[in-house]
Design an enzyme around this catalytic site. Structure first.
Site, PDB file in Angstrom:
ATOM      1  N   HIS A   1      36.657 -28.577-170.971  1.00  0.00           N
ATOM      2  CA  HIS A   1      35.215 -28.309-170.898  1.00  0.00           C
ATOM      3  C   HIS A   1      34.604 -29.299-169.895  1.00  0.00           C
ATOM      4  O   HIS A   1      33.909 -30.236-170.284  1.00  0.00           O
ATOM      5  CB  HIS A   1      34.625 -28.493-172.304  1.00  0.00           C
TER       6      HIS A   1
ATOM      7  N   ASP B   1      31.289 -26.117-165.740  1.00  0.00           N
ATOM      8  CA  ASP B   1      31.531 -25.990-167.182  1.00  0.00           C
ATOM      9  C   ASP B   1      32.999 -26.046-167.584  1.00  0.00           C
ATOM     10  O   ASP B   1      33.313 -26.554-168.651  1.00  0.00           O
ATOM     11  CB  ASP B   1      30.921 -24.668-167.680  1.00  0.00           C
TER      12      ASP B   1
ATOM     13  N   GLY C   1      27.579 -16.860-174.916  1.00  0.00           N
ATOM     14  CA  GLY C   1      28.721 -17.682-175.310  1.00  0.00           C
ATOM     15  C   GLY C   1      29.628 -16.998-176.321  1.00  0.00           C
ATOM     16  O   GLY C   1      30.802 -17.355-176.467  1.00  0.00           O
TER      17      GLY C   1
ATOM     18  N   ASP D   1      20.038 -40.176-159.844  1.00  0.00           N
ATOM     19  CA  ASP D   1      20.397 -41.597-159.868  1.00  0.00           C
ATOM     20  C   ASP D   1      21.768 -41.837-160.514  1.00  0.00           C
ATOM     21  O   ASP D   1      22.312 -42.941-160.405  1.00  0.00           O
ATOM     22  CB  ASP D   1      19.298 -42.402-160.573  1.00  0.00           C
TER      23      ASP D   1
ATOM     24  N   SER E   1      28.024 -29.473-174.793  1.00  0.00           N
ATOM     25  CA  SER E   1      27.099 -28.451-174.303  1.00  0.00           C
ATOM     26  C   SER E   1      25.678 -29.011-174.198  1.00  0.00           C
ATOM     27  O   SER E   1      25.244 -29.774-175.075  1.00  0.00           O
ATOM     28  CB  SER E   1      27.089 -27.270-175.273  1.00  0.00           C
TER      29      SER E   1
ATOM     30  N   CYS F   1      24.336 -31.185-172.219  1.00  0.00           N
ATOM     31  CA  CYS F   1      24.185 -32.623-171.970  1.00  0.00           C
ATOM     32  C   CYS F   1      24.166 -32.929-170.475  1.00  0.00           C
ATOM     33  O   CYS F   1      24.481 -34.048-170.059  1.00  0.00           O
ATOM     34  CB  CYS F   1      25.313 -33.399-172.634  1.00  0.00           C
TER      35      CYS F   1
ATOM     36  N   TYR G   1      24.915 -12.600-177.664  1.00  0.00           N
ATOM     37  CA  TYR G   1      24.631 -13.863-176.966  1.00  0.00           C
ATOM     38  C   TYR G   1      25.825 -14.251-176.072  1.00  0.00           C
ATOM     39  O   TYR G   1      26.983 -14.223-176.527  1.00  0.00           O
ATOM     40  CB  TYR G   1      24.325 -14.996-177.965  1.00  0.00           C
TER      41      TYR G   1
ATOM     42  N   ARG H   1      18.841 -19.066-170.945  1.00  0.00           N
ATOM     43  CA  ARG H   1      19.873 -19.260-169.929  1.00  0.00           C
ATOM     44  C   ARG H   1      19.585 -18.514-168.640  1.00  0.00           C
ATOM     45  O   ARG H   1      18.844 -17.528-168.629  1.00  0.00           O
ATOM     46  CB  ARG H   1      21.207 -18.725-170.473  1.00  0.00           C
TER      47      ARG H   1
ATOM     48  N   ARG I   1      25.856 -20.020-179.605  1.00  0.00           N
ATOM     49  CA  ARG I   1      27.210 -19.865-180.142  1.00  0.00           C
ATOM     50  C   ARG I   1      27.190 -20.124-181.651  1.00  0.00           C
ATOM     51  O   ARG I   1      26.437 -20.953-182.140  1.00  0.00           O
ATOM     52  CB  ARG I   1      28.168 -20.849-179.464  1.00  0.00           C
TER      53      ARG I   1
ATOM     54  N   LYS J   1      34.076 -19.119-172.900  1.00  0.00           N
ATOM     55  CA  LYS J   1      34.568 -20.054-173.929  1.00  0.00           C
ATOM     56  C   LYS J   1      35.824 -19.514-174.612  1.00  0.00           C
ATOM     57  O   LYS J   1      36.752 -20.267-174.910  1.00  0.00           O
ATOM     58  CB  LYS J   1      33.485 -20.303-174.971  1.00  0.00           C
TER      59      LYS J   1
HETATM   60  C1  OXD Z   1      28.117 -24.119-173.840  1.00  0.00           C
HETATM   61  C2  OXD Z   1      27.907 -23.371-172.596  1.00  0.00           C
HETATM   62  O1  OXD Z   1      27.566 -23.729-174.883  1.00  0.00           O
HETATM   63  O2  OXD Z   1      28.431 -23.804-171.568  1.00  0.00           O
HETATM   64  O3  OXD Z   1      28.858 -25.112-173.794  1.00  0.00           O
HETATM   65  O4  OXD Z   1      27.260 -22.316-172.615  1.00  0.00           O
HETATM   66 MN    MN Z   2      29.794 -25.437-171.901  1.00  0.00          MN
END
Ligand code: OXD
Ligand code: MN
Length: 588
Positions: free
Chosen positions: A226, A277, A199, A497, A248, A250, A197, A371, A69, A206
């Site tokens: 989000h 997402d 995104g 965990d 994003s 994470c 791309y 992706r 993005r 998005k």
């Molecule tokens: C992001 C995605 O960039 O979900 O947040 O692709």
């Molecule tokens: Mn995302």
């Protein structure tokens, strides 16, 4: 396919501008999808993968300058600059339209313009909204078919007069200097030029489901966030649902599809994925917040996804999936990425299209933001509520960032307004999901910094106002899976965990477990996090549950600077009050 004059006019105007040779309406039929796949393979746009090992799967490579993005080129076009606020790039609608139109004029000459009618959410649900995307990319069509509900029934749902979100996408020349993703919230319109791309070009995601939808949600009294949505089934069969916001890349997809540790599975706990997402959240008649996932697939980050980290996501990618910018294994015509397994292929092609030997090469074979686009129905733990028209009731909302220090493993806000404050002060280290430096700490309120379609201060106000509408609001928590030793390794095992922390959160929602009151909110006692079956010391757990007042005093100062110097105005008084309380608590 439709008598809706607004749709016909939008398609006509788009064609008059971009002058495609042909217009094709996407009806969502299998024959049409097959024909488009075959065409994309014949032009080299996609590679058909081994159909025995990966049935209906394809590989695509974007241009090397077009892999994430582009936040610096993502624009909110509103009449007044101050209404877009400090987290957005702003242009006036006149300037935005003129720029996009000048760039796209005549750019579909020699190409086909596809018209994609799609629904975000189950067609016919009161939660759902319809979009029409025109695009000159088969890759976009085939991704949209996975990520949304595409086809004639969306046009039927619109009827003769229904409104929809207009999305115009043209690949143009994939020219970085003229790449723009522009949003016109007042017109429900999106323009995307010079990118391929996901995104930037899958406009339902998005652009619509977050930026335009957040603007609509504020006007109409709901929220577009989000957030992943997951359900936990307890041994007695009761289910609780959680929505969680992380920036994003994470680990939202991993958390959404978590497999509980053996000890929890044996006891009868199960996790079900509703979404990974985006959440659209409304107030239910029962005074609770109810959430749906408006998407129909997963656009997940490939690197790091493996049989251990996320077997459910991996299983979801084994059929009907489009892979983007991963390694092409020539030995068996399959795909590979860093972190898939310890056996990189020797005869392969990297994400840039160059020959690549995983045994000897010292460069990465897959792009860090490569992706998979996988159908949600493939996911073994997809929730039975996935297609529910009313969504699921939320017991908890979780915020989480990537923070090496300061923020403890988990804490609970004192109440809704304090929870909004906790979301507003989120910061996280940047990842490869957007262009720019990786690993830099930045403020990312509610993980929505790149996705709020209006002024961030008004967005905070909307959160506060939503709290007034719910008589039984979800409890709000913050987690941090990413605490590190000074040397760099992570202090918490994460992945499955995380169930141990999730269980504490869900128990808090049912008043089943106590907590320690601290300067920042309620923190678990180490004894209440179930470590059974994990080789992990209570001392380490205590160290990552600790709230260091001196560090938090500094954090509060930094937050004050962010509020005052970056957001500047429109911050609700309730958030200033929470900041004052934090400062006072840290000084005691
Ligand atoms: C992001 C995605 O960039 O979900 O947040 O692709
Ligand atoms: Mn995302």
């Amino acid at each position: 396919m439709t008598n809706n004059q607004k749709v016909l006019q939008f398609v006509e105007e788009s064609a008059a501008l971009a002058t495609p040779d042909k217009i094709v309406w996407i009806d969502g039929s299998q024959e049409q999808i097959e024909a488009l796949r075959a065409e994309a393979v014949s032009t080299g746009e996609m590679i058909k993968l081994n159909q025995e090992l990966l049935p209906d799967c394809y590989l695509h490579r974007t241009a090397v300058n077009d892999v994430a993005r582009v936040e610096a080129r993502t624009v909110i076009c509103l009449p007044k600059e101050e209404d877009a606020g400090p987290t957005n790039i702003w242009k006036s609608p006149e300037e935005g339209y003129e720029m996009c139109k000048n760039i796209a004029r005549g750019k579909m000459k020699g190409r086909t313009m596809y018209v994609i009618p799609y629904s975000m959410g189950v067609v016919g649900s009161a939660f759902s909204k319809i979009g029409i995307e025109v695009t000159d990319s088969i890759y976009v069509v085939l991704n949209m078919v996975i990520m949304t509900r595409v086809g004639k029934e969306c046009l039927d749902a619109l009827g003769e007069n229904g409104d929809f979100v207009k999305g115009f996408h043209a690949k143009c020349d994939i020219d970085e200097e003229n790449r723009w993703i522009m949003h016109f919230p007042q017109d429900n319109a999106i323009w995307s030029v010079n990118s391929g791309y996901g995104g930037n070009v899958l406009l339902g995601k998005k652009c619509f489901a977050l930026r335009i939808a957040s603007y609509l949600g504020r006007q109409e009294g709901w929220m577009a966030e989000h957030m992943l949505i997951l359900g936990v089934k307890r041994p007695n069969g009761e289910k609780q649902y959680v929505a969680a916001a992380f920036p994003s890349a994470c680990g939202k997809t991993n958390l959404a599809m978590l497999i509980p540790p053996k000890h929890f599975r044996d006891a009868g706990y199960e996790v079900e994925c509703v979404g990974d997402d985006i959440a659209w959240i409304r107030v239910g008649e029962d005074g609770r917040l109810w959430a749906v996932n408006p998407e129909n697939g997963f656009f997940g980050v490939a690197p790091g996804t493996n049989q251990k980290s996320n077997p459910n996501a991996l299983a979801a990618t084994r059929q009907g999936t489009i892979f983007t910018n991963v390694v092409h294994n020539l030995d068996n015509n399959t795909v590979w990425w860093e972190g898939l397994d310890k056996n990189p292929p020797e005869h392969a092609v990297d994400w840039k299209g160059n020959p690549w030997n995983g045994k000897t090469s010292d460069v990465k074979g897959a792009h860090p933001n490569s992706r998979f686009t996988a159908p949600a129905k493939n996911c073994p733990c997809i929730s039975p509520e996935f297609n529910s028209k009313t969504g699921v009731p939320l017991s908890a909302i979780i915020f989480g960032g990537r923070r090496a220090s300061t923020t403890p493993l988990c804490y609970q806000s004192r109440d809704w307004n304090h929870g909004v404050f906790v979301g507003s002060i989120m910061s996280s280290e940047t990842t490869a999901a957007a262009t720019g430096a990786v690993g830099v700490l930045r403020h990312d309120p509610m993980a929505m910094k790149p996705f709020i379609g209006y002024h961030v201060g008004d967005y905070f106000r909307h959160w506060i106002d939503m709290g007034k509408k719910v008589t039984n609001p979800p409890k709000i928590f913050n987690v941090n899976w990413f605490r590190q030793y000074e040397k760099g390794e992570f202090l918490w095992p994460g992945f499955g965990d995380n169930m141990r922390v999730l269980k504490w959160i869900l128990d808090r929602c049912e008043d089943k477990v106590d907590a320690k009151e601290t300067a920042i909110g309620y923190v678990p006692y180490a004894k209440d996090i179930d470590l059974t079956g994990l080789d992990y010391s209570v001392e380490t757990l205590e160290s990552i549950l600790e709230v260091d007042k001196a560090k938090w005093a500094k954090e509060a100062e930094e937050i004050e600077g962010y509020y005052k110097n970056t957001i500047k105005d429109r911050i609700p008084k309730e958030l200033w009050d929470s900041l004052e309380t934090l400062k006072k608590n840290c000084a005691e």
